[in-house]
Motif scaffolding. Sequence first.
Motif, PDB file in Angstrom:
ATOM      1  N   ALA A 153      -7.572  -2.234   2.651  1.00 60.38           N
ATOM      2  CA  ALA A 153      -7.098  -1.490   0.668  1.00 60.38           C
ATOM      3  C   ALA A 153      -8.988  -0.834   0.143  1.00 60.38           C
ATOM      4  N   PRO A 154     -10.002  -0.869   1.231  1.00 60.13           N
ATOM      5  CA  PRO A 154     -11.406   0.191   0.537  1.00 60.13           C
ATOM      6  C   PRO A 154     -11.138   0.853   0.750  1.00 60.13           C
TER       7      PRO A 154
ATOM      8  N   ALA B 211      -9.026   2.525  -1.870  1.00 57.02           N
ATOM      9  CA  ALA B 211      -8.921   2.464  -3.021  1.00 57.02           C
ATOM     10  C   ALA B 211     -10.011   4.172  -4.169  1.00 57.02           C
ATOM     11  N   PRO B 212      -9.837   4.325  -5.495  1.00 62.61           N
ATOM     12  CA  PRO B 212     -10.261   5.482  -5.727  1.00 62.61           C
ATOM     13  C   PRO B 212     -11.876   5.524  -5.604  1.00 62.61           C
TER      14      PRO B 212
ATOM     15  N   PHE C 244       0.896  -0.686   0.462  1.00 65.22           N
ATOM     16  CA  PHE C 244      -0.019   0.366   0.095  1.00 65.22           C
ATOM     17  C   PHE C 244       0.831   1.263  -0.369  1.00 65.22           C
TER      18      PHE C 244
END
Length: 223
Positions: A217-218, A221-222, A30
């Motif tokens: 991750a969420p 995320a874009p 990340f």
Amino acid sequence: MPGKPFIIVAIDGGAASGKSSTSRVLSERFNLLHSDTGSYYRAVTAEMIRQGAPPGDLAAVKAALARMRLETRIVDRSATIAISGRGAGDGTRSREVNDAVSHYAAIPEVRAALLGYQRGQAGAARGGGFNGLVMEGRDIGSAIFPEADFRFFLHADPAERERRRVKEGQDDRVAERDRLDSSRKASPLACTQGAISIDTTRLTLEQVVGLMAAEIAPRLAPA
């Protein structure tokens, strides 16, 4: 246009529970600056030993702290500590340091001296262009960054953790260090309310990272 997300990930747990391995992988995945606070306490312990300031002599410890200048050097994706211009060497993993580090870490003045330094790693991460900071230790989610975006607590069976240390070629009394760190008055080792607890005893590194990455991750995320 909204700014780029910046996150702080706090990973706490006992010795050899998997904090360092998972932190490094998450750092790569990340683009997070990795901060190993255990290495900071080890470096300060090694410096105390070098200066002849035993943990039982508070006056000597405070005098040694006053002489220390703490600096950060970013090496690859890791925020490493330098004390008065000297980088932490291999001696921080010696048996002498292993046996002494929890005793120094229990001293409120030592913890206070490192508090601001550790919190300052968020600024180092921002300045370095990272997406955030992943910090591992024993009081990150409780004392250093209690409002971290993600707080994890890793634990494992003591026998398994001893096995991991032997495999790494280290002589480290993990159960005794955890006992000392859990019973100290200043910022004891504990799983704080709201932290995600993960038992790593029978999980692979990939499995542990997968559980943590699914949470992280969420956020990055874009939209």
